[in-house]
Design an enzyme around this catalytic site. Structure first.
Site, PDB file in Angstrom:
ATOM      1  N   SER B  50       0.861  -1.168   0.000  1.00 31.46           N
ATOM      2  CA  SER B  50       0.000   0.000   0.000  1.00 31.46           C
ATOM      3  C   SER B  50       0.900   1.221   0.000  1.00 31.46           C
ATOM      4  CB  SER B  50      -0.900  -0.021   1.231  1.00 31.46           C
ATOM      5  OG  SER B  50      -1.784   1.071   1.167  1.00 31.46           O
ATOM      6  N   GLU B  51       0.675   2.147  -0.947  1.00 29.83           N
ATOM      7  CA  GLU B  51       1.650   3.234  -1.115  1.00 29.83           C
ATOM      8  C   GLU B  51       1.720   4.168   0.086  1.00 29.83           C
ATOM      9  OE1 GLU B  51      -0.914   2.626  -3.178  1.00 29.83           O
ATOM     10  OE2 GLU B  51      -1.692   4.447  -4.121  1.00 29.83           O
ATOM     11  N   ILE B  52       0.770   4.072   1.001  1.00 27.76           N
ATOM     12  CA  ILE B  52       0.875   4.860   2.231  1.00 27.76           C
ATOM     13  C   ILE B  52       2.123   4.456   3.023  1.00 27.76           C
ATOM     14  CG2 ILE B  52      -0.551   3.296   3.631  1.00 27.76           C
ATOM     15  CD1 ILE B  52      -1.740   5.780   4.985  1.00 27.76           C
TER      16      ILE B  52
END
Lengths: 246, 225
Positions: B50-52
């Protein structure tokens, strides 16, 4: 050096009108809400909020308040608008953007992350493959047509890259789980996101921490942001918030 | 205008697309139908990034499992899987641009037969030509395999697999496959190849709701779930 301030009001007291402030947070997670509330109370105007991925959608009440008070001149973000266009039509911030009262400058998220990173690392600009094949390679993407300055591209080994510039900010607001008096910071889970990189990009970095501990109490191997990047530390209560951007 | 054909529900588009994910893959799923793909990878040795800022993102969290410091890139509370790692945003996009993701799945407003797609701005709906880029362009820049999952037509019944893209581009020449409620299309140097159709529909039916001229695969078959 002891960098602890006794209140958020004191920590933001000298922020002047026209300042550019880095605001971390990825939607609802890791947003420095208490510092934002202090900024609203102080009433500082003409602000540029340099964001990463929609922290102001995650802190919608604070955004609406800032817009109502006419404190914002410009927002830089990769995801500054509600996903639903219908909801966006009702949103005071988006209405101000559509009316050109607030500028919204848009970048790809990874490009923004790198703009903050190089700003903190003494590098003025960088080439990235991101955005090639879109308008991002042609000019700065903004609602203000006059500010759509052309961008440079260059080919390396037969592949095209876009030149992007460092984004140094006057201040950075940081939200950390734990901090010590020296400004060493530890983040929690996905609330980390843009916080470490923005801490390096701010000329003056102000960290709100949920837990202030004495120096030496953070396991040195576990420090995420070294205190050298942080000028002010202030303890704030852990705030519960709605986990939504809808 | 109502949809001309009834096809797969969104969850089933996600199921079909999930078949392309193999053991060992590192996968990033965009907002919308791609997020639903995470419901169909149980039993596979797959790592969701997840790019977070995490790898080994777990299923959605509910009730007592919700932690406000643990969300995915769609702002949904999630859980941790064994082997989870957290990292900051420039590390996250470093691994994305650096080509460490095996499969990228995104939604789109329009895709054409050359592998170009548009998804970040909808001037018609917004009344302005800017929107949310998010991580989409970085994910495209670093993609090894880029899959689009979407409804075959827009809410008015107009084609989304188009001859010419009219919305602002996200990327050019990067899309490998398109999964819709009606069809599976592979982008090849020769053009878009219709590989699979919703049971009961003919290639002519699919072409009638598609802007791009489709090449019919010799081994065309019905979508199997």
């Amino acid at each position: 050096m002891d960098k602890v301030y006794s209140s958020v009001e004191e920590a933001v007291a000298n922020i002047e009108d026209g300042a550019t402030i880095a605001i971390p947070g990825f939607f609802a997670a890791g947003v420095p809400r208490v510092l934002l509330q202090a900024l609203i109370k102080k009433g500082t105007k003409n602000l540029t909020l340099a964001c990463g991925c929609g922290p102001m959608l995650g802190a919608a009440e604070e955004l609406t308040q800032l817009v109502k008070n006419k404190q914002i001149k410009k927002v830089i973000d990769s995801y500054g608008l509600y996903r639903s266009a219908t909801k966006g039509l009702q949103d005071p911030f988006e209405q101000a953007v559509r009316a050109s009262e607030i500028e919204l400058e848009v970048y790809p998220m990874g490009t923004l992350a790198e703009k903050y990173r190089v700003a903190g690392a003494g590098i003025p600009a960088f080439y990235t493959p991101t955005g090639v094949g879109s308008v991002v390679e042609e000019h700065i993407v903004t609602n203000i047509i006059a500010n759509r300055k052309p961008k440079e591209t260059r080919v390396f080994d037969g592949k095209k890259y876009v030149l992007e510039y460092a984004l140094k900010t006057d201040y950075a607001f940081i939200h950390a789980y734990m901090g010590d008096r020296e400004g060493n910071l530890v983040y929690r889970k996905t609330a980390r996101n843009f916080n470490p990189v923005m801490a390096t990009a701010g000329k003056i970095t102000i960290a709100e921490v949920e837990k202030l501990v004495e120096s030496g109490k953070i396991e040195p191997d576990c420090v995420h942001t070294a205190g050298v990047y942080v000028q002010r530390v202030v303890e704030v209560p852990r705030v519960s918030f709605a986990i939504t951007i809808d | 205008m109502p949809q001309k054909f009834q096809g797969l529900p969104r969850e089933m588009i996600a199921l079909r697309a999930s078949r392309e994910i193999k053991d060992g893959d590192y996968v990033n799923l965009g907002i919308g139908i791609p997020t639903l793909v995470s419901n169909w990878i149980e039993g596979k040795d797959v790592t969701l990034q997840s790019e977070i800022g995490m790898t080994k993102t777990g299923p959605l969290a509910f009730d007592d499992d919700v932690d406000q410091d643990l969300i995915n890139a769609s702002c949904q509370p999630v859980t941790e899987l064994p082997g989870i790692a957290y990292f900051d945003i420039f590390d996250s996009f470093g691994m994305i641009r650096g080509g460490y993701m095996d499969v990228i799945m995104m939604g789109a407003l329009q895709v054409n037969g050359r592998g170009d797609y548009a998804g970040w701005a909808n001037p018609a709906a917004r009344g302005m030509d800017i929107g949310n880029i998010g991580g989409s362009m970085d994910l495209c820049a670093g993609a090894t395999k880029l899959f689009i999952t979407m409804m075959h037509t827009d809410p008015d019944g107009g084609p989304k697999v188009v001859n010419e893209i009219t919305f602002p581009y996200t990327t050019k020449g990067k899309v490998n496959m398109i999964f819709t409620d009606l069809a599976v299309i592979e982008i090849t140097p020769e053009g878009p190849v219709l590989k699979e159709v919703f049971p009961g529909l003919t290639p002519e039916d699919i072409q009638s709701v598609t802007g791009a001229k489709l090449i019919i695969a010799p081994d065309l078959k019905e979508i199997e779930l």
